[in-house]
Design an enzyme around this catalytic site. Structure first.
Site, PDB file in Angstrom:
ATOM      1  N   GLU A 143       0.976  -1.149  -0.043  1.00  0.00           N
ATOM      2  CA  GLU A 143       0.215  -0.162   0.091  1.00  0.00           C
ATOM      3  C   GLU A 143       0.877   1.226   0.006  1.00  0.00           C
ATOM      4  OE1 GLU A 143      -2.772   0.256   3.270  1.00  0.00           O
ATOM      5  OE2 GLU A 143      -3.444   2.144   2.636  1.00  0.00           O
ATOM      6  N   GLU A 173       4.636   4.838   3.887  1.00  0.00           N
ATOM      7  CA  GLU A 173       4.155   6.149   4.091  1.00  0.00           C
ATOM      8  C   GLU A 173       5.204   7.208   4.579  1.00  0.00           C
ATOM      9  OE1 GLU A 173       0.975   7.910   4.289  1.00  0.00           O
ATOM     10  OE2 GLU A 173       2.437   9.264   4.823  1.00  0.00           O
ATOM     11  N   ASP A 213       9.393   6.982   0.652  1.00  0.00           N
ATOM     12  CA  ASP A 213       8.403   7.401  -0.621  1.00  0.00           C
ATOM     13  C   ASP A 213       8.098   5.663  -1.336  1.00  0.00           C
ATOM     14  OD1 ASP A 213       7.478   7.702  -3.229  1.00  0.00           O
ATOM     15  OD2 ASP A 213       9.322   9.274  -3.679  1.00  0.00           O
ATOM     16  N   ASP A 249      -3.047  11.857  -2.741  1.00  0.00           N
ATOM     17  CA  ASP A 249      -3.427  13.371  -2.771  1.00  0.00           C
ATOM     18  C   ASP A 249      -3.705  13.943  -4.279  1.00  0.00           C
ATOM     19  OD1 ASP A 249      -2.515  13.947  -0.105  1.00  0.00           O
ATOM     20  OD2 ASP A 249      -0.694  13.157  -0.581  1.00  0.00           O
ATOM     21  N   LYS A 265      -4.045  21.738  -8.932  1.00  0.00           N
ATOM     22  CA  LYS A 265      -3.659  22.694  -9.838  1.00  0.00           C
ATOM     23  C   LYS A 265      -2.897  21.917 -11.142  1.00  0.00           C
ATOM     24  CE  LYS A 265      -2.977  26.621  -6.641  1.00  0.00           C
ATOM     25  NZ  LYS A 265      -2.352  27.054  -5.819  1.00  0.00           N
ATOM     26  N   ASP A 291     -11.967  10.295  -4.358  1.00  0.00           N
ATOM     27  CA  ASP A 291     -13.190  11.162  -4.375  1.00  0.00           C
ATOM     28  C   ASP A 291     -13.229  12.296  -5.213  1.00  0.00           C
ATOM     29  OD1 ASP A 291     -11.176  12.112  -2.584  1.00  0.00           O
ATOM     30  OD2 ASP A 291     -12.728  13.504  -1.732  1.00  0.00           O
ATOM     31  N   THR A 302     -12.231   6.129   5.764  1.00  0.00           N
ATOM     32  CA  THR A 302     -11.078   6.840   6.670  1.00  0.00           C
ATOM     33  C   THR A 302     -11.499   8.386   6.518  1.00  0.00           C
ATOM     34  OG1 THR A 302      -9.867   7.496   4.514  1.00  0.00           O
ATOM     35  CG2 THR A 302      -9.261   5.288   5.954  1.00  0.00           C
ATOM     36  N   ARG A 303     -10.620   9.124   6.964  1.00  0.00           N
ATOM     37  CA  ARG A 303     -11.140  10.618   7.213  1.00  0.00           C
ATOM     38  C   ARG A 303     -11.243  11.221   5.839  1.00  0.00           C
ATOM     39  NH1 ARG A 303      -7.304  15.040   8.335  1.00  0.00           N
ATOM     40  NH2 ARG A 303      -5.586  13.533   8.310  1.00  0.00           N
ATOM     41  N   GLU A 346     -11.965   9.560   2.996  1.00  0.00           N
ATOM     42  CA  GLU A 346     -13.049   9.189   2.192  1.00  0.00           C
ATOM     43  C   GLU A 346     -14.346   9.830   2.664  1.00  0.00           C
ATOM     44  OE1 GLU A 346     -13.535   4.908   1.904  1.00  0.00           O
ATOM     45  OE2 GLU A 346     -15.512   5.201   0.673  1.00  0.00           O
TER      46      GLU A 346
HETATM   47  C1  LIG Z   1      -4.865  11.968   1.405  1.00  0.00           C
HETATM   48  S1  LIG Z   1      -3.813  10.929   2.231  1.00  0.00           S
HETATM   49  C2  LIG Z   1      -4.726   9.223   2.417  1.00  0.00           C
HETATM   50  C3  LIG Z   1      -4.271   8.326   3.453  1.00  0.00           C
HETATM   51  C4  LIG Z   1      -4.971   6.782   3.440  1.00  0.00           C
HETATM   52  N1  LIG Z   1      -4.834   6.282   2.294  1.00  0.00           N
HETATM   53  C5  LIG Z   1      -6.413   7.042   3.539  1.00  0.00           C
HETATM   54  O1  LIG Z   1      -7.165   6.805   2.618  1.00  0.00           O
HETATM   55  O2  LIG Z   1      -6.933   7.491   4.722  1.00  0.00           O
HETATM   56  C6  LIG Z   1      -2.518  10.532   1.300  1.00  0.00           C
HETATM   57  C7  LIG Z   1      -1.281  10.016   2.035  1.00  0.00           C
HETATM   58  O3  LIG Z   1      -0.041   9.457   1.213  1.00  0.00           O
HETATM   59  C8  LIG Z   1       0.891   9.819   1.729  1.00  0.00           C
HETATM   60  N2  LIG Z   1       1.712   9.799   0.774  1.00  0.00           N
HETATM   61  C9  LIG Z   1       1.798  10.592  -0.583  1.00  0.00           C
HETATM   62  N3  LIG Z   1       2.788  10.234  -1.548  1.00  0.00           N
HETATM   63  C10 LIG Z   1       3.344   9.155  -0.940  1.00  0.00           C
HETATM   64  C11 LIG Z   1       4.543   8.463  -1.206  1.00  0.00           C
HETATM   65  N4  LIG Z   1       5.049   8.382  -2.620  1.00  0.00           N
HETATM   66  N5  LIG Z   1       4.776   7.380  -0.785  1.00  0.00           N
HETATM   67  C12 LIG Z   1       4.534   7.191   0.589  1.00  0.00           C
HETATM   68  N6  LIG Z   1       3.450   7.839   0.932  1.00  0.00           N
HETATM   69  C13 LIG Z   1       2.794   8.921   0.214  1.00  0.00           C
HETATM   70  C14 LIG Z   1       0.855  11.194   2.398  1.00  0.00           C
HETATM   71  O4  LIG Z   1       1.767  11.273   3.240  1.00  0.00           O
HETATM   72  C15 LIG Z   1      -0.396  10.869   3.176  1.00  0.00           C
HETATM   73  O5  LIG Z   1      -0.457  10.311   4.427  1.00  0.00           O
END
Ligand SMILES: C[S@@+](CC[C@H](N)C(=O)[O-])C[C@H]1O[C@@H](n2cnc3c(N)ncnc32)[C@H](O)[C@@H]1O
Length: 245
Positions: free
Chosen positions: A74, A99, A126, A149, A153, A185, A223-224, A226
């Protein structure tokens, strides 16, 4: 010329899907980290930045989990809710969550430890870089990217986790028959995901015959992120693509 203490120039040029935020942790996150990271966080060597993954590190499931099993990854585990729910329902798989944000990893550690999930490991890196430099080709049975994310933009679209370069990488790391499950979403990102993935002949939309959108999986907790989409009246889109043989 940069001085010895300057980061290497290429560290600035890499386009990543996240922003660097303060890694200040709450007291409970510090407690979780201190008590549990040695058990559940995979230590990885880095290149120039702390979220990068150095080449030359062997990926060996027996070393990481003490067993070999179907490998589920994941990217962006956030606070670990989906990771814990899904890995808990599938003790037969080895589940690795990537994460970049340390406080989130610490929160996830609290959940993983509470459930005592021996099939889960987390890596504070990453996930794209980890796939590129650590995870072997054809080794992944399932890849999960829930609510990445959106990078709204136009000039930031290149930062989206789902783009032609990462799609090529992920298609390569999936074994034939392995799947990539995505959710968002944001309608324009959902459409963008489909355009990028439909462009690849080695990835097949598992729901192409029924309109292309996958059903929401029962195993995913809301999750928060969604919930935020639902509260704003947005449609949640799920997609499943399968690696062709
Ligand atoms: C919008 S949040 C969604 C978190 C989770 N998947 C959820 O649905 O609640 C996006 C997450 O992805 C992490 N993230 C973004 N790019 C990443 C990457 N290349 N590798 C690991 N984590 C990453 C961010 O730090 C953030 O915690």
């Amino acid at each position: 010329m940069p001085g010895p203490a300057s980061p290497l120039p290429h560290a600035h040029r890499e386009i990543v899907s996240f922003v660097r935020r303060s890694t200040r942790m709450s007291e409970s996150q510090v407690r979780n980290w201190d008590a549990h990271h040695a058990t559940w966080v995979v230590p990885l060597a880095h290149r120039a930045t702390s979220t990068s993954v150095a080449d030359g590190q062997l990926f060996d499931q027996d070393v990481v989990w003490g067993r070999t099993a179907p490998l589920w990854l994941e990217i962006g585990t956030g606070n670990g809710e989906a990771c814990v729910a899904i890995a808990g329902r599938h003790p037969e798989v080895n589940y690795l969550g990537f994460e970049v944000f340390k406080p989130s990893v610490a929160s996830a550690l609290g959940l993983v430890a509470r459930e005592g999930l021996g099939n889960v490991r987390l890596a504070e890196v990453d996930g794209v870089d980890a796939l590129r430099h650590w995870i072997p080709s054809g080794s992944v049975d399932r890849l999960i990217t829930f609510f990445p994310d959106p990078w709204h933009k136009a000039r930031h679209h290149k930062r989206r986790l789902v783009n032609p370069t990462t799609a090529e990488l992920i298609a390569d790391r999936l074994r034939p028959g392995g799947s990539w499950h995505l959710a968002t979403d944001w309608e324009d990102y959902a459409v963008h995901m489909r355009e990028v993935l439909d462009d690849r002949t080695d990835l097949v939309n598992a729901y192409a015959d029924t309109g292309g959108w996958a059903p929401r999986p029962d195993e995913r907790p809301v999750t928060r992120f969604e919930q935020r989409g639902l509260d704003a009246g947005r449609t949640i889109r799920d997609l499943v693509y399968v690696r062709a043989s």
